[in-house]
Design a protein around this motif. Sequence first.
Motif, PDB file in Angstrom:
ATOM      1  N   PHE A  71       7.930   4.665   7.973  1.00  0.00           N
ATOM      2  CA  PHE A  71       7.134   4.006   9.007  1.00  0.00           C
ATOM      3  C   PHE A  71       5.641   4.228   8.759  1.00  0.00           C
ATOM      4  O   PHE A  71       4.835   3.321   8.919  1.00  0.00           O
ATOM      5  CB  PHE A  71       7.532   4.533  10.391  1.00  0.00           C
ATOM      6  CG  PHE A  71       6.847   3.828  11.515  1.00  0.00           C
ATOM      7  CD1 PHE A  71       7.080   2.493  11.774  1.00  0.00           C
ATOM      8  CD2 PHE A  71       5.949   4.514  12.316  1.00  0.00           C
ATOM      9  CE1 PHE A  71       6.434   1.854  12.806  1.00  0.00           C
ATOM     10  CE2 PHE A  71       5.296   3.888  13.350  1.00  0.00           C
ATOM     11  CZ  PHE A  71       5.543   2.535  13.600  1.00  0.00           C
ATOM     12  N   GLY A  72       5.287   5.433   8.343  1.00  0.00           N
ATOM     13  CA  GLY A  72       3.893   5.707   8.006  1.00  0.00           C
ATOM     14  C   GLY A  72       3.414   4.869   6.837  1.00  0.00           C
ATOM     15  O   GLY A  72       2.287   4.360   6.835  1.00  0.00           O
ATOM     16  N   SER A  73       4.273   4.691   5.835  1.00  0.00           N
ATOM     17  CA  SER A  73       3.865   3.865   4.693  1.00  0.00           C
ATOM     18  C   SER A  73       3.760   2.398   5.084  1.00  0.00           C
ATOM     19  O   SER A  73       2.880   1.683   4.595  1.00  0.00           O
ATOM     20  CB  SER A  73       4.842   4.039   3.531  1.00  0.00           C
ATOM     21  OG  SER A  73       6.099   3.501   3.849  1.00  0.00           O
ATOM     22  N   ALA A  74       4.623   1.928   5.975  1.00  0.00           N
ATOM     23  CA  ALA A  74       4.530   0.536   6.429  1.00  0.00           C
ATOM     24  C   ALA A  74       3.228   0.303   7.195  1.00  0.00           C
ATOM     25  O   ALA A  74       2.567  -0.731   7.026  1.00  0.00           O
ATOM     26  CB  ALA A  74       5.731   0.188   7.302  1.00  0.00           C
ATOM     27  N   ILE A  75       2.853   1.266   8.012  1.00  0.00           N
ATOM     28  CA  ILE A  75       1.585   1.155   8.739  1.00  0.00           C
ATOM     29  C   ILE A  75       0.412   1.142   7.753  1.00  0.00           C
ATOM     30  O   ILE A  75      -0.531   0.360   7.898  1.00  0.00           O
ATOM     31  CB  ILE A  75       1.439   2.324   9.742  1.00  0.00           C
ATOM     32  CG1 ILE A  75       2.525   2.264  10.805  1.00  0.00           C
ATOM     33  CG2 ILE A  75       0.063   2.354  10.366  1.00  0.00           C
ATOM     34  CD1 ILE A  75       2.380   1.149  11.785  1.00  0.00           C
ATOM     35  N   SER A  76       0.490   1.999   6.735  1.00  0.00           N
ATOM     36  CA  SER A  76      -0.621   2.055   5.790  1.00  0.00           C
ATOM     37  C   SER A  76      -0.715   0.790   4.960  1.00  0.00           C
ATOM     38  O   SER A  76      -1.814   0.382   4.587  1.00  0.00           O
ATOM     39  CB  SER A  76      -0.496   3.286   4.899  1.00  0.00           C
ATOM     40  OG  SER A  76       0.170   3.032   3.708  1.00  0.00           O
ATOM     41  N   TYR A  77       0.414   0.151   4.642  1.00  0.00           N
ATOM     42  CA  TYR A  77       0.348  -1.125   3.923  1.00  0.00           C
ATOM     43  C   TYR A  77      -0.413  -2.158   4.735  1.00  0.00           C
ATOM     44  O   TYR A  77      -1.204  -2.926   4.196  1.00  0.00           O
ATOM     45  CB  TYR A  77       1.740  -1.666   3.617  1.00  0.00           C
ATOM     46  CG  TYR A  77       2.485  -0.934   2.532  1.00  0.00           C
ATOM     47  CD1 TYR A  77       1.820  -0.366   1.452  1.00  0.00           C
ATOM     48  CD2 TYR A  77       3.860  -0.813   2.576  1.00  0.00           C
ATOM     49  CE1 TYR A  77       2.510   0.291   0.462  1.00  0.00           C
ATOM     50  CE2 TYR A  77       4.553  -0.158   1.585  1.00  0.00           C
ATOM     51  CZ  TYR A  77       3.876   0.379   0.528  1.00  0.00           C
ATOM     52  OH  TYR A  77       4.558   1.033  -0.452  1.00  0.00           O
ATOM     53  N   MET A  78      -0.162  -2.188   6.028  1.00  0.00           N
ATOM     54  CA  MET A  78      -0.817  -3.192   6.872  1.00  0.00           C
ATOM     55  C   MET A  78      -2.289  -2.885   7.099  1.00  0.00           C
ATOM     56  O   MET A  78      -3.092  -3.798   7.252  1.00  0.00           O
ATOM     57  CB  MET A  78      -0.090  -3.293   8.215  1.00  0.00           C
ATOM     58  CG  MET A  78       1.289  -3.886   8.097  1.00  0.00           C
ATOM     59  SD  MET A  78       2.062  -4.193   9.677  1.00  0.00           S
ATOM     60  CE  MET A  78       2.396  -2.558  10.248  1.00  0.00           C
ATOM     61  N   ILE A  79      -2.659  -1.610   7.114  1.00  0.00           N
ATOM     62  CA  ILE A  79      -4.056  -1.243   7.391  1.00  0.00           C
ATOM     63  C   ILE A  79      -4.872  -1.146   6.105  1.00  0.00           C
ATOM     64  O   ILE A  79      -5.946  -1.739   5.988  1.00  0.00           O
ATOM     65  CB  ILE A  79      -4.116   0.085   8.168  1.00  0.00           C
ATOM     66  CG1 ILE A  79      -3.501  -0.084   9.551  1.00  0.00           C
ATOM     67  CG2 ILE A  79      -5.543   0.582   8.282  1.00  0.00           C
ATOM     68  CD1 ILE A  79      -3.332   1.203  10.306  1.00  0.00           C
ATOM     69  N   LEU A  80      -4.369  -0.383   5.138  1.00  0.00           N
ATOM     70  CA  LEU A  80      -5.168  -0.089   3.960  1.00  0.00           C
ATOM     71  C   LEU A  80      -5.227  -1.222   2.952  1.00  0.00           C
ATOM     72  O   LEU A  80      -6.170  -1.303   2.177  1.00  0.00           O
ATOM     73  CB  LEU A  80      -4.656   1.178   3.276  1.00  0.00           C
ATOM     74  CG  LEU A  80      -4.818   2.460   4.057  1.00  0.00           C
ATOM     75  CD1 LEU A  80      -4.252   3.630   3.282  1.00  0.00           C
ATOM     76  CD2 LEU A  80      -6.271   2.715   4.383  1.00  0.00           C
ATOM     77  N   GLY A  81      -4.257  -2.110   2.956  1.00  0.00           N
ATOM     78  CA  GLY A  81      -4.296  -3.246   2.041  1.00  0.00           C
ATOM     79  C   GLY A  81      -5.492  -4.150   2.288  1.00  0.00           C
ATOM     80  O   GLY A  81      -6.322  -4.350   1.386  1.00  0.00           O
ATOM     81  N   PRO A  82      -5.623  -4.713   3.490  1.00  0.00           N
ATOM     82  CA  PRO A  82      -6.811  -5.539   3.758  1.00  0.00           C
ATOM     83  C   PRO A  82      -8.114  -4.746   3.727  1.00  0.00           C
ATOM     84  O   PRO A  82      -9.154  -5.273   3.340  1.00  0.00           O
ATOM     85  CB  PRO A  82      -6.549  -6.095   5.156  1.00  0.00           C
ATOM     86  CG  PRO A  82      -5.090  -5.998   5.364  1.00  0.00           C
ATOM     87  CD  PRO A  82      -4.652  -4.817   4.567  1.00  0.00           C
TER      88      PRO A  82
ATOM     89  N   MET B 158       1.688   7.775   5.359  1.00  0.00           N
ATOM     90  CA  MET B 158       0.548   6.857   5.381  1.00  0.00           C
ATOM     91  C   MET B 158      -0.316   7.023   4.140  1.00  0.00           C
ATOM     92  O   MET B 158      -0.816   6.051   3.583  1.00  0.00           O
ATOM     93  CB  MET B 158      -0.311   7.095   6.623  1.00  0.00           C
ATOM     94  CG  MET B 158       0.235   6.495   7.876  1.00  0.00           C
ATOM     95  SD  MET B 158      -0.932   6.603   9.230  1.00  0.00           S
ATOM     96  CE  MET B 158      -2.122   5.357   8.746  1.00  0.00           C
ATOM     97  N   ALA B 159      -0.517   8.251   3.723  1.00  0.00           N
ATOM     98  CA  ALA B 159      -1.442   8.511   2.623  1.00  0.00           C
ATOM     99  C   ALA B 159      -0.802   8.331   1.252  1.00  0.00           C
ATOM    100  O   ALA B 159      -1.462   7.925   0.311  1.00  0.00           O
ATOM    101  CB  ALA B 159      -1.990   9.921   2.731  1.00  0.00           C
ATOM    102  N   SER B 160       0.466   8.608   1.139  1.00  0.00           N
ATOM    103  CA  SER B 160       1.034   8.710  -0.199  1.00  0.00           C
ATOM    104  C   SER B 160       1.383   7.391  -0.847  1.00  0.00           C
ATOM    105  O   SER B 160       1.344   7.279  -2.057  1.00  0.00           O
ATOM    106  CB  SER B 160       2.272   9.596  -0.166  1.00  0.00           C
ATOM    107  OG  SER B 160       3.262   8.984   0.592  1.00  0.00           O
ATOM    108  N   PHE B 161       1.712   6.399  -0.095  1.00  0.00           N
ATOM    109  CA  PHE B 161       2.170   5.166  -0.706  1.00  0.00           C
ATOM    110  C   PHE B 161       1.048   4.161  -0.931  1.00  0.00           C
ATOM    111  O   PHE B 161       1.303   3.032  -1.288  1.00  0.00           O
ATOM    112  CB  PHE B 161       3.285   4.540   0.136  1.00  0.00           C
ATOM    113  CG  PHE B 161       4.579   5.283   0.026  1.00  0.00           C
ATOM    114  CD1 PHE B 161       5.395   5.109  -1.069  1.00  0.00           C
ATOM    115  CD2 PHE B 161       4.953   6.188   0.987  1.00  0.00           C
ATOM    116  CE1 PHE B 161       6.575   5.802  -1.188  1.00  0.00           C
ATOM    117  CE2 PHE B 161       6.140   6.885   0.884  1.00  0.00           C
ATOM    118  CZ  PHE B 161       6.946   6.695  -0.214  1.00  0.00           C
TER     119      PHE B 161
END
Length: 123
Positions: A61-72, A115-118
Amino acid sequence: MTKPRYSQVKIKNFYIFATLSLLIFFDTSLGLFYLPAVPAIGKSFNISPEFSKLLYPCVLFGSAISYMILGPLSDAKGTKKILCLQLALLAVSCFLCLISTNSYLFFVGIFLQGMASFYTVIL
Protein backbone atom coordinates in the motif's frame (compact mmCIF):
# COMPACT_ATOMS: atom_id res chain seq x y z
CA MET A 1 38.25 24.56 -19.26
CA THR A 2 39.44 21.11 -20.20
CA LYS A 3 37.11 18.32 -21.04
CA PRO A 4 37.34 15.16 -18.93
CA ARG A 5 39.02 12.24 -20.58
CA TYR A 6 36.91 9.46 -21.99
CA SER A 7 38.13 6.99 -19.36
CA GLN A 8 37.09 9.32 -16.52
CA VAL A 9 33.60 9.68 -17.96
CA LYS A 10 33.38 5.94 -18.45
CA ILE A 11 34.38 5.24 -14.83
CA LYS A 12 31.91 7.84 -13.53
CA ASN A 13 29.10 6.30 -15.60
CA PHE A 14 30.01 2.86 -14.26
CA TYR A 15 29.79 4.09 -10.65
CA ILE A 16 26.41 5.68 -11.31
CA PHE A 17 25.17 2.48 -12.95
CA ALA A 18 26.49 0.30 -10.11
CA THR A 19 24.94 2.55 -7.44
CA LEU A 20 21.54 2.61 -9.13
CA SER A 21 21.67 -1.16 -9.69
CA LEU A 22 22.33 -1.78 -6.00
CA LEU A 23 19.53 0.61 -5.03
CA ILE A 24 17.08 -1.19 -7.30
CA PHE A 25 18.17 -4.59 -5.98
CA PHE A 26 17.86 -3.68 -2.31
CA ASP A 27 14.68 -1.67 -2.76
CA THR A 28 12.76 -4.29 -4.68
CA SER A 29 13.96 -7.14 -2.45
CA LEU A 30 12.67 -5.44 0.71
CA GLY A 31 9.65 -7.71 0.91
CA LEU A 32 11.66 -10.82 0.15
CA PHE A 33 14.09 -10.26 2.99
CA TYR A 34 11.68 -9.75 5.85
CA LEU A 35 8.78 -11.91 4.63
CA PRO A 36 10.19 -15.14 6.15
CA ALA A 37 10.69 -13.28 9.44
CA VAL A 38 7.03 -12.23 9.80
CA PRO A 39 6.19 -14.94 12.40
CA ALA A 40 9.23 -13.97 14.49
CA ILE A 41 8.32 -10.28 14.21
CA GLY A 42 4.82 -11.10 15.40
CA LYS A 43 6.16 -13.02 18.39
CA SER A 44 8.58 -10.27 19.35
CA PHE A 45 5.78 -7.68 19.41
CA ASN A 46 3.27 -10.13 21.00
CA ILE A 47 0.73 -9.76 18.22
CA SER A 48 -1.44 -12.38 16.59
CA PRO A 49 -0.30 -14.13 13.42
CA GLU A 50 -3.23 -12.62 11.52
CA PHE A 51 -2.19 -9.10 12.47
CA SER A 52 1.46 -9.76 11.63
CA LYS A 53 0.44 -10.94 8.16
CA LEU A 54 -0.65 -7.37 7.43
CA LEU A 55 3.00 -6.28 7.16
CA TYR A 56 3.38 -7.09 3.49
CA PRO A 57 0.10 -5.44 2.38
CA CYS A 58 1.25 -2.40 4.35
CA VAL A 59 4.45 -2.29 2.26
CA LEU A 60 2.47 -2.72 -0.95
CA PHE A 61 0.00 0.00 0.00
CA GLY A 62 2.88 2.35 0.76
CA SER A 63 4.46 1.62 -2.61
CA ALA A 64 1.14 2.20 -4.40
CA ILE A 65 0.82 5.57 -2.70
CA SER A 66 4.38 6.47 -3.65
CA TYR A 67 3.77 5.54 -7.30
CA MET A 68 0.88 7.98 -7.42
CA ILE A 69 2.73 10.79 -5.61
CA LEU A 70 6.38 10.46 -6.59
CA GLY A 71 5.86 9.61 -10.25
CA PRO A 72 4.30 12.93 -11.29
CA LEU A 73 6.48 14.77 -8.78
CA SER A 74 9.66 13.40 -10.34
CA ASP A 75 8.43 14.48 -13.77
CA ALA A 76 7.89 17.99 -12.47
CA LYS A 77 10.92 18.44 -10.18
CA GLY A 78 13.49 16.08 -11.68
CA THR A 79 14.53 12.59 -10.71
CA LYS A 80 17.73 13.53 -8.89
CA LYS A 81 15.95 15.59 -6.21
CA ILE A 82 13.26 12.97 -5.72
CA LEU A 83 15.87 10.20 -5.51
CA CYS A 84 17.63 12.10 -2.71
CA LEU A 85 14.27 12.53 -0.97
CA GLN A 86 13.61 8.82 -1.38
CA LEU A 87 16.96 7.87 0.13
CA ALA A 88 16.39 10.18 3.09
CA LEU A 89 12.90 8.75 3.65
CA LEU A 90 14.31 5.23 3.41
CA ALA A 91 16.95 6.01 6.06
CA VAL A 92 14.33 7.53 8.38
CA SER A 93 11.96 4.60 7.92
CA CYS A 94 14.70 2.04 8.59
CA PHE A 95 15.68 3.92 11.74
CA LEU A 96 12.02 4.06 12.78
CA CYS A 97 11.71 0.29 12.39
CA LEU A 98 14.93 -0.16 14.32
CA ILE A 99 13.80 1.84 17.36
CA SER A 100 10.16 0.74 17.34
CA THR A 101 8.96 -0.54 20.67
CA ASN A 102 5.43 -1.47 19.67
CA SER A 103 3.78 -2.95 16.62
CA TYR A 104 2.03 0.26 15.56
CA LEU A 105 5.27 2.20 15.26
CA PHE A 106 6.77 -0.73 13.37
CA PHE A 107 3.82 -0.71 10.94
CA VAL A 108 4.34 3.02 10.33
CA GLY A 109 8.02 2.36 9.63
CA ILE A 110 7.19 -0.48 7.26
CA PHE A 111 4.62 1.69 5.47
CA LEU A 112 7.23 4.43 5.03
CA GLN A 113 9.73 1.84 3.81
CA GLY A 114 7.20 0.76 1.21
CA MET A 115 6.76 4.36 0.16
CA ALA A 116 10.48 4.98 -0.06
CA SER A 117 11.80 1.71 -1.38
CA PHE A 118 9.90 1.15 -4.57
CA TYR A 119 10.65 4.56 -6.12
CA THR A 120 13.72 3.25 -7.96
CA VAL A 121 11.45 1.03 -10.03
CA ILE A 122 9.90 4.22 -11.43
CA LEU A 123 13.34 5.40 -12.57
